[in-house]
Design a protein around this motif. Structure first.
Motif, PDB file in Angstrom:
ATOM      1  N   GLU A  13      22.140  34.308  34.093  1.00  0.00           N
ATOM      2  CA  GLU A  13      21.688  34.734  32.760  1.00  0.00           C
ATOM      3  C   GLU A  13      20.670  35.854  32.840  1.00  0.00           C
ATOM      4  N   ILE A  14      19.971  35.933  33.956  1.00  0.00           N
ATOM      5  CA  ILE A  14      18.899  36.917  34.065  1.00  0.00           C
ATOM      6  C   ILE A  14      19.481  38.343  34.095  1.00  0.00           C
ATOM      7  N   LEU A  15      20.738  38.479  34.542  1.00  0.00           N
ATOM      8  CA  LEU A  15      21.361  39.806  34.567  1.00  0.00           C
ATOM      9  C   LEU A  15      21.590  40.310  33.145  1.00  0.00           C
ATOM     10  N   ASP A  16      21.988  39.416  32.243  1.00  0.00           N
ATOM     11  CA  ASP A  16      22.128  39.797  30.828  1.00  0.00           C
ATOM     12  C   ASP A  16      20.774  40.180  30.243  1.00  0.00           C
ATOM     13  N   VAL A  17      19.762  39.401  30.612  1.00  0.00           N
ATOM     14  CA  VAL A  17      18.408  39.689  30.122  1.00  0.00           C
ATOM     15  C   VAL A  17      17.992  41.088  30.571  1.00  0.00           C
ATOM     16  N   LEU A  18      18.237  41.414  31.859  1.00  0.00           N
ATOM     17  CA  LEU A  18      17.881  42.733  32.397  1.00  0.00           C
ATOM     18  C   LEU A  18      18.604  43.851  31.660  1.00  0.00           C
ATOM     19  N   ASN A  19      19.890  43.641  31.387  1.00  0.00           N
ATOM     20  CA  ASN A  19      20.665  44.669  30.689  1.00  0.00           C
ATOM     21  C   ASN A  19      20.169  44.876  29.267  1.00  0.00           C
ATOM     22  N   MET A  20      19.892  43.771  28.581  1.00  0.00           N
ATOM     23  CA  MET A  20      19.411  43.902  27.206  1.00  0.00           C
ATOM     24  C   MET A  20      18.032  44.542  27.175  1.00  0.00           C
ATOM     25  N   PRO A  37      14.998  62.680  40.170  1.00  0.00           N
ATOM     26  CA  PRO A  37      16.219  62.133  39.576  1.00  0.00           C
ATOM     27  C   PRO A  37      15.911  60.859  38.793  1.00  0.00           C
ATOM     28  N   LYS A  38      16.725  60.633  37.788  1.00  0.00           N
ATOM     29  CA  LYS A  38      16.548  59.483  36.907  1.00  0.00           C
ATOM     30  C   LYS A  38      16.691  58.184  37.692  1.00  0.00           C
ATOM     31  N   ARG A  39      15.773  57.261  37.424  1.00  0.00           N
ATOM     32  CA  ARG A  39      15.908  55.968  38.075  1.00  0.00           C
ATOM     33  C   ARG A  39      15.428  54.846  37.169  1.00  0.00           C
ATOM     34  N   LEU A  40      16.302  53.881  36.985  1.00  0.00           N
ATOM     35  CA  LEU A  40      15.952  52.692  36.202  1.00  0.00           C
ATOM     36  C   LEU A  40      15.702  51.551  37.179  1.00  0.00           C
ATOM     37  N   TYR A  41      14.486  51.042  37.171  1.00  0.00           N
ATOM     38  CA  TYR A  41      14.155  49.902  38.029  1.00  0.00           C
ATOM     39  C   TYR A  41      14.370  48.617  37.244  1.00  0.00           C
ATOM     40  N   LYS A  42      15.157  47.720  37.828  1.00  0.00           N
ATOM     41  CA  LYS A  42      15.297  46.384  37.255  1.00  0.00           C
ATOM     42  C   LYS A  42      14.710  45.420  38.285  1.00  0.00           C
ATOM     43  N   LEU A  43      13.567  44.873  37.981  1.00  0.00           N
ATOM     44  CA  LEU A  43      12.817  44.094  38.966  1.00  0.00           C
ATOM     45  C   LEU A  43      12.809  42.608  38.629  1.00  0.00           C
ATOM     46  N   ILE A  44      13.281  41.805  39.566  1.00  0.00           N
ATOM     47  CA  ILE A  44      13.235  40.349  39.428  1.00  0.00           C
ATOM     48  C   ILE A  44      12.154  39.823  40.367  1.00  0.00           C
ATOM     49  N   ASN A  45      11.310  38.951  39.859  1.00  0.00           N
ATOM     50  CA  ASN A  45      10.193  38.366  40.633  1.00  0.00           C
ATOM     51  C   ASN A  45       9.388  39.424  41.403  1.00  0.00           C
ATOM     52  N   PRO A  46       8.996  40.519  40.762  1.00  0.00           N
ATOM     53  CA  PRO A  46       8.254  41.568  41.474  1.00  0.00           C
ATOM     54  C   PRO A  46       6.845  41.104  41.859  1.00  0.00           C
ATOM     55  N   LYS A  47       6.370  41.647  42.972  1.00  0.00           N
ATOM     56  CA  LYS A  47       5.058  41.259  43.487  1.00  0.00           C
ATOM     57  C   LYS A  47       4.426  42.473  44.153  1.00  0.00           C
ATOM     58  N   ILE A  48       3.159  42.714  43.883  1.00  0.00           N
ATOM     59  CA  ILE A  48       2.452  43.803  44.569  1.00  0.00           C
ATOM     60  C   ILE A  48       2.046  43.291  45.942  1.00  0.00           C
TER      61      ILE A  48
END
Ligand SMILES: [Zn+2]
Length: 173
Positions: A24-31, A64-75
């Motif tokens: 489901e998280i992939l749909d969330v990312l797309n939306m 160049p254009k870049r769209l970041y889709k980050l799941i559980n990102p951490k610094i």
């Protein structure tokens, strides 16, 4: 998906990690990506659309254009060097303020295939990553201001909102 605005308490909640393989998280990312472009933001964090999961999308409109889709990102590291960052937030419309951010950060995250990735972000992208990742811990950029500056910012925000509502009423009479 609707934009959650300050002072909705959702914005100060801590988000939970996404379970690996959660389809489901992939749909969330797309939306969220669609909304990012529709609302013309540089970044959008899940709590801003009412979802308390650790998910962020970022596109700083660079070439160049870049769209970041980050799941559980951490610094995972941050530079000692700090920079002044002029910030605004979709959830605090109209408001802008200058705060300090790390000039560069290393961010570890999972991509859409749940593979571990790492990115080194500098300059505006670095500030953007820090801003969006803060959202996942319920932190807004105004929380980085001094107490006094924060209260001034909130007063200004409330006043601007009132003016906007008043205009709206006038236009709909
Ligand atoms: Zn924001």
């Amino acid at each position: 998906m609707e934009l959650i605005k300050y002072p909705n308490p959702i914005l100060s909640k801590k988000c939970t990690n996404v379970e690996i393989g959660d389809p489901e998280i992939l749909d969330v990312l797309n939306m969220m990506s669609q909304k990012l472009y529709e609302w013309e933001g540089a970044g959008l964090a899940a709590p801003q659309v009412g979802i308390l999961k650790r998910v962020v999308v970022i596109d700083i409109r660079s070439e160049p254009k870049r769209l970041y889709k980050l799941i559980n990102p951490k610094i995972i590291w941050k530079s000692e060097e700090m920079v002044e960052s002029q910030e605004g937030c979709l959830s605090l419309p109209i408001l802008k303020d200058t705060i300090l951010r790390h000039e560069s950060v290393g961010v570890e995250y999972l991509d859409e295939k749940f593979q571990r990735q790492e990115v080194t972000a500098t300059g505006f992208l670095s500030c953007c990553m820090q801003h969006e990742l803060d959202h996942l811990d319920g932190i807004l950029y105004i929380d980085h201001l001094s107490k006094l500056k924060k209260s001034i910012a909130i007063k200004r925000f409330n006043k601007l909102q009132e003016e906007k509502n008043h205009e709206y009423e006038l236009n709909n009479e």
